[in-house]
Design an enzyme around this catalytic site. Structure first.
Site, PDB file in Angstrom:
ATOM      1  N   ASN A 110       0.805  -1.231   0.000  1.00 17.88           N
ATOM      2  CA  ASN A 110       0.000   0.000   0.000  1.00 17.88           C
ATOM      3  C   ASN A 110       0.835   1.276   0.000  1.00 17.88           C
ATOM      4  O   ASN A 110       0.438   2.271  -0.616  1.00 17.88           O
ATOM      5  CB  ASN A 110      -1.013  -0.020   1.147  1.00 17.88           C
ATOM      6  CG  ASN A 110      -0.376  -0.166   2.491  1.00 17.88           C
ATOM      7  OD1 ASN A 110       0.642  -0.844   2.643  1.00 17.88           O
ATOM      8  ND2 ASN A 110      -0.946   0.465   3.489  1.00 17.88           N
ATOM      9  N   GLU A 151       3.622  -4.989  12.187  1.00 16.38           N
ATOM     10  CA  GLU A 151       2.615  -3.941  12.001  1.00 16.38           C
ATOM     11  C   GLU A 151       1.513  -4.552  11.140  1.00 16.38           C
ATOM     12  O   GLU A 151       1.724  -4.812   9.946  1.00 16.38           O
ATOM     13  CB  GLU A 151       3.238  -2.714  11.329  1.00 16.38           C
ATOM     14  CG  GLU A 151       4.275  -2.057  12.248  1.00 16.38           C
ATOM     15  CD  GLU A 151       4.954  -0.829  11.643  1.00 16.38           C
ATOM     16  OE1 GLU A 151       5.983  -0.422  12.187  1.00 16.38           O
ATOM     17  OE2 GLU A 151       4.442  -0.293  10.636  1.00 16.38           O
ATOM     18  N   CYS A 207      -3.328   1.283   6.449  1.00 14.48           N
ATOM     19  CA  CYS A 207      -3.655   0.477   7.632  1.00 14.48           C
ATOM     20  C   CYS A 207      -4.275   1.344   8.732  1.00 14.48           C
ATOM     21  O   CYS A 207      -5.054   0.868   9.547  1.00 14.48           O
ATOM     22  CB  CYS A 207      -2.406  -0.206   8.154  1.00 14.48           C
ATOM     23  SG  CYS A 207      -1.147   0.980   8.633  1.00 14.48           S
ATOM     24  N   GLU A 250       7.872   0.730  16.760  1.00 13.23           N
ATOM     25  CA  GLU A 250       9.026   1.280  16.058  1.00 13.23           C
ATOM     26  C   GLU A 250       8.848   2.796  15.987  1.00 13.23           C
ATOM     27  O   GLU A 250       7.756   3.313  16.219  1.00 13.23           O
ATOM     28  CB  GLU A 250       9.164   0.658  14.672  1.00 13.23           C
ATOM     29  CG  GLU A 250       9.405  -0.860  14.749  1.00 13.23           C
ATOM     30  CD  GLU A 250       9.970  -1.473  13.475  1.00 13.23           C
ATOM     31  OE1 GLU A 250      10.675  -0.764  12.740  1.00 13.23           O
ATOM     32  OE2 GLU A 250       9.696  -2.658  13.231  1.00 13.23           O
TER      33      GLU A 250
HETATM   34  P1  NAD Z   1      -0.094  -9.435   3.146  1.00 15.88           P
HETATM   35  O1  NAD Z   1      -0.038  -9.910   4.539  1.00 15.88           O
HETATM   36  O2  NAD Z   1      -0.949 -10.163   2.186  1.00 15.88           O
HETATM   37  O3  NAD Z   1       1.356  -9.452   2.482  1.00 15.88           O
HETATM   38  C1  NAD Z   1       2.422  -8.719   3.034  1.00 15.88           C
HETATM   39  C2  NAD Z   1       3.727  -9.354   2.623  1.00 15.88           C
HETATM   40  O4  NAD Z   1       3.836 -10.640   3.219  1.00 15.88           O
HETATM   41  C3  NAD Z   1       3.878  -9.568   1.115  1.00 15.88           C
HETATM   42  O5  NAD Z   1       5.199  -9.256   0.764  1.00 15.88           O
HETATM   43  C4  NAD Z   1       3.607 -11.048   0.965  1.00 15.88           C
HETATM   44  O6  NAD Z   1       4.210 -11.633  -0.166  1.00 15.88           O
HETATM   45  C5  NAD Z   1       4.207 -11.588   2.236  1.00 15.88           C
HETATM   46  N1  NAD Z   1       3.708 -12.891   2.679  1.00 15.88           N
HETATM   47  C6  NAD Z   1       2.459 -13.382   2.539  1.00 15.88           C
HETATM   48  N2  NAD Z   1       2.367 -14.614   3.117  1.00 15.88           N
HETATM   49  C7  NAD Z   1       3.589 -14.876   3.650  1.00 15.88           C
HETATM   50  C8  NAD Z   1       4.139 -15.977   4.359  1.00 15.88           C
HETATM   51  N3  NAD Z   1       3.413 -17.050   4.664  1.00 15.88           N
HETATM   52  N4  NAD Z   1       5.432 -15.919   4.738  1.00 15.88           N
HETATM   53  C9  NAD Z   1       6.188 -14.835   4.446  1.00 15.88           C
HETATM   54  N5  NAD Z   1       5.727 -13.773   3.754  1.00 15.88           N
HETATM   55  C10 NAD Z   1       4.447 -13.787   3.365  1.00 15.88           C
HETATM   56  O7  NAD Z   1      -0.474  -7.900   3.223  1.00 15.88           O
HETATM   57  P2  NAD Z   1      -0.787  -6.904   2.020  1.00 15.88           P
HETATM   58  O8  NAD Z   1      -2.067  -7.336   1.394  1.00 15.88           O
HETATM   59  O9  NAD Z   1       0.439  -6.779   1.179  1.00 15.88           O
HETATM   60  O10 NAD Z   1      -0.994  -5.517   2.780  1.00 15.88           O
HETATM   61  C11 NAD Z   1      -2.219  -5.105   3.299  1.00 15.88           C
HETATM   62  C12 NAD Z   1      -2.288  -5.426   4.760  1.00 15.88           C
HETATM   63  O11 NAD Z   1      -1.202  -4.849   5.430  1.00 15.88           O
HETATM   64  C13 NAD Z   1      -3.524  -4.881   5.456  1.00 15.88           C
HETATM   65  O12 NAD Z   1      -4.001  -5.831   6.362  1.00 15.88           O
HETATM   66  C14 NAD Z   1      -2.992  -3.679   6.217  1.00 15.88           C
HETATM   67  O13 NAD Z   1      -3.738  -3.296   7.342  1.00 15.88           O
HETATM   68  C15 NAD Z   1      -1.644  -4.160   6.593  1.00 15.88           C
HETATM   69  N6  NAD Z   1      -0.756  -3.037   6.888  1.00 15.88           N
HETATM   70  C16 NAD Z   1      -0.489  -2.739   8.184  1.00 15.88           C
HETATM   71  C17 NAD Z   1       0.327  -1.650   8.495  1.00 15.88           C
HETATM   72  C18 NAD Z   1       0.606  -1.240   9.923  1.00 15.88           C
HETATM   73  O14 NAD Z   1       1.415  -0.349  10.111  1.00 15.88           O
HETATM   74  N7  NAD Z   1      -0.014  -1.835  10.914  1.00 15.88           N
HETATM   75  C19 NAD Z   1       0.863  -0.888   7.464  1.00 15.88           C
HETATM   76  C20 NAD Z   1       0.549  -1.220   6.151  1.00 15.88           C
HETATM   77  C21 NAD Z   1      -0.252  -2.308   5.875  1.00 15.88           C
HETATM   78  O1  6OD Z   2       3.990   6.467   8.861  1.00 19.86           O
HETATM   79  C1  6OD Z   2       4.513   5.375   9.124  1.00 19.86           C
HETATM   80  O2  6OD Z   2       5.661   5.288   9.575  1.00 19.86           O
HETATM   81  C2  6OD Z   2       3.751   4.137   8.920  1.00 19.86           C
HETATM   82  N1  6OD Z   2       4.334   3.014   9.356  1.00 19.86           N
HETATM   83  C3  6OD Z   2       2.544   4.190   8.318  1.00 19.86           C
HETATM   84  C4  6OD Z   2       1.741   3.058   8.065  1.00 19.86           C
HETATM   85  C5  6OD Z   2       0.702   3.150   7.221  1.00 19.86           C
HETATM   86  C6  6OD Z   2      -0.095   2.018   6.906  1.00 19.86           C
HETATM   87  O3  6OD Z   2      -0.644   1.825   5.849  1.00 19.86           O
END
Ligand code: NAD
Ligand code: 6OD
Length: 488
Positions: A157, A256, A290, A469
């Site tokens: 994202n 995260e 997120c 972090e």
């Molecule tokens: P995802 O979990 O599908 O994938 C993230 C990464 O993990 C990708 O690189 C993927 O290839 C890898 N991956 C998937 N399965 C794996 C496994 N079994 N072992 C190792 N690696 C693996 O997430 P996404 O769809 O790319 O991103 C969207 C999600 O991320 C949403 O749930 C969002 O809330 C979350 N997100 C959270 C934060 C935060 O700061 N809390 C920030 C950004 C996104």
């Molecule tokens: O601003 C940041 O450092 C951070 N980790 C943002 C996360 C956004 C999630 O989509």
């Protein structure tokens, strides 16, 4: 025109790797092909981890702190010098408007190196004098040492922003990294390899392997015994899978994860500023943040006025060419993700929601008709147990519900397994403070949203993450704290 190839970056050099497999990277705006991406096999991940270990034991560890931080400033400058290249790569991979990426994604890519170079230069240790029976005493002091080879597994994202948010502190603390970018957005992590070389980062300190999660580069990387710790941003369910792998060898994790973030709007808020903030929280980056808001609770006296204003905000968004400065909303990341988002749009209607605006696929003129576009959408009238209100959708949509008391608002906000972020909108500072203390999240914004000071702790409560972090908090994960006891 020949198809481009996106390669791994291992030990300071680009390589197609050994698996012989590739996958397609497509533009979400129109589903056209950007490149064929090399998919890493186990041998490629092995090569990357080996390079990272060698760099860690070699030239990287011999640099002084001043030399290391100078290199990180050069990386930040390198991103800025290639600003347009990073911007184009990020916009192609994600479809996000240049207006957004040029103000947030790419500048933060550079800032993430600068801030952590500053942080590590200013860390002080602790020391304790202690008496000993022979009267000579002892001095205890702490040393922070790099944790080792860090696996950095990233989502799609905010690709450059979230990847450098991990790589910046990891390198500042003296670690080496193997990055696994999302399969949806491989370009900016790859491009960063060139900047690393130009900035003088020793070969092997920064490595990138491409591929998917299960039974591919992601799983190979987090399962590799040569990885000392794993930092991951992505879905909660993926975090659970990675944590099982991290258990082998008792490796540390920083997670995260997902969210279903509530916003609480009181009748005494500055309505104009609130609409502006909630409009961004629901729709910025096409809702793929997120920290974004998918549950909006509004005090009843301003409910109707708020809803009408949020509807107008959603309907004012302009979809289209990301390079057009008038564009304010991009597509979703992929047609597959759009299917997921649309399944929630259908669920909302099946669960009896009142549709305020949106709810489907917009009419996009050529060349965008094949892209992953979706309408910004607002519902009311769902019960709190609808999957639309409980599960993270990660699209430009929200459910809005009235509340009648502060207690009710807090109860509704907390009724979720997630605990990433919330925003509270009121001009009553005492109430804001009181409510902030009661909502179980890692990040609370009052009268604002996504206002970031990178020195502050960042992370989620409950199922939204493990660890914090940001600023000195990043040191807890990226270093080992070692105590030395010196008998005097
Ligand atoms: P995802 O979990 O599908 O994938 C993230 C990464 O993990 C990708 O690189 C993927 O290839 C890898 N991956 C998937 N399965 C794996 C496994 N079994 N072992 C190792 N690696 C693996 O997430 P996404 O769809 O790319 O991103 C969207 C999600 O991320 C949403 O749930 C969002 O809330 C979350 N997100 C959270 C934060 C935060 O700061 N809390 C920030 C950004 C996104
Ligand atoms: O601003 C940041 O450092 C951070 N980790 C943002 C996360 C956004 C999630 O989509």
């Amino acid at each position: 025109m020949s198809t481009q190839t996106t390669r791994h970056f291992i030990n300071g050099a680009y390589t197609e790797g050994t698996s012989g497999r590739t996958f397609e990277n497509r533009r979400p705006i129109d589903n056209t092909l950007i490149s064929q991406v090399c998919e890493a096999g186990r041998a490629d991940v092995e090569a990357a981890v080996h390079a990272a270990r060698a760099a860690l034991n070699g030239p990287w560890s011999r640099l002084t702190l001043a030399e290391r931080t100078e290199i990180l400033y050069a990386v930040a400058a390198g991103i800025e010098q290639r600003f347009e290249q990073f911007l184009e790569a990020e916009v192609a991979d994600t479809g996000k408007p240049v207006n957004l990426a040029s103000h947030i994604d790419i500048p933060r890519g550079a800032a993430n190196f600068r801030i952590f170079a500053d942080v590590v230069k200013n860390v002080s240790g602790e020391h304790f004098d202690m008496p000993t029976p022979d009267g000579s005493g002892a001095l205890n002091y702490s040393l922070r040492v790099p944790k080792g080879v860090i696996a950095v597994v990233c989502p799609w994202n905010l690709p450059l922003l979230l990847m450098t948010w991990k790589v910046g502190p990891a390198l500042a603390c003296g670690n080496s990294v193997v990055v696994k970018p999302s399969e949806e957005t491989p370009s900016t992590a790859t491009l960063l390899g060139e900047v690393m070389n130009e900035a003088g980062v020793p070969h092997g300190v920064y490595n990138v392997v491409h591929g998917f999660g299960p039974d591919s580069a992601g799983e190979f990387l987090v399962s590799h015994p040569g990885v000392d710790a794993i930092t991951f941003t992505g879905e909660t369910v993926t975090g659970e899978a990675i944590m099982q792998r991290a258990a082998l060898g008792v490796r540390d994790v920083s997670f995260e994860l997902g969210g279903k973030n509530p916003a609480v709007i009181f009748a005494d808020c500055d309505l104009e500023a609130t609409i502006e903030g909630i409009g961004r929280a629901c729709f910025a980056n096409t809702g793929q943040v997120c920290l974004g808001t998918e549950r909006v609770y509004v005090e009843r006296p301003v409910f109707d006025e708020f809803l009408a204003a949020l509807k107008a905000k959603a309907e004012s968004l302009t979809l289209g060419d990301p390079h057009d400065t008038a564009t304010t909303l991009g597509p979703l990341i992929s047609l597959e993700h759009r299917q997921k988002v649309l399944s929630y749009y259908e669920q909302a209607s099946a669960d009896g929601a009142t549709l305020i605006t949106g709810g489907g696929i917009p009419d996009m003129a050529s060349p965008y008709a094949q892209g992953a576009w979706v309408e910004p959408t607002i519902w009311t009238g769902l019960s709190e147990d609808s999957p639309v209100v409980r599960e993270e959708i990660f699209g430009p949509c929200c459910h809005v519900r009235p509340f009648d008391s502060e207690e009710e608002a807090v109860r509704l906000a907390n009724d979720t397994p997630y605990g990433l972020a919330t925003s509270i909108w009121t001009q009553n500072a005492a109430r804001a403070h009181r409510v902030a203390a009661q909502i179980t999240v890692g990040i609370t914004w009052i009268n604002c949203w996504f206002l970031r000071d990178l020195r502050t702790p960042f992370g989620g409560a409950k199922q939204s993450g493990i660890g914090r972090e940001g600023g000195v908090h990043s040191l807890e994960f990226y270093t080992e704290l070692r105590n030395v006891c010196l008998k005097l």
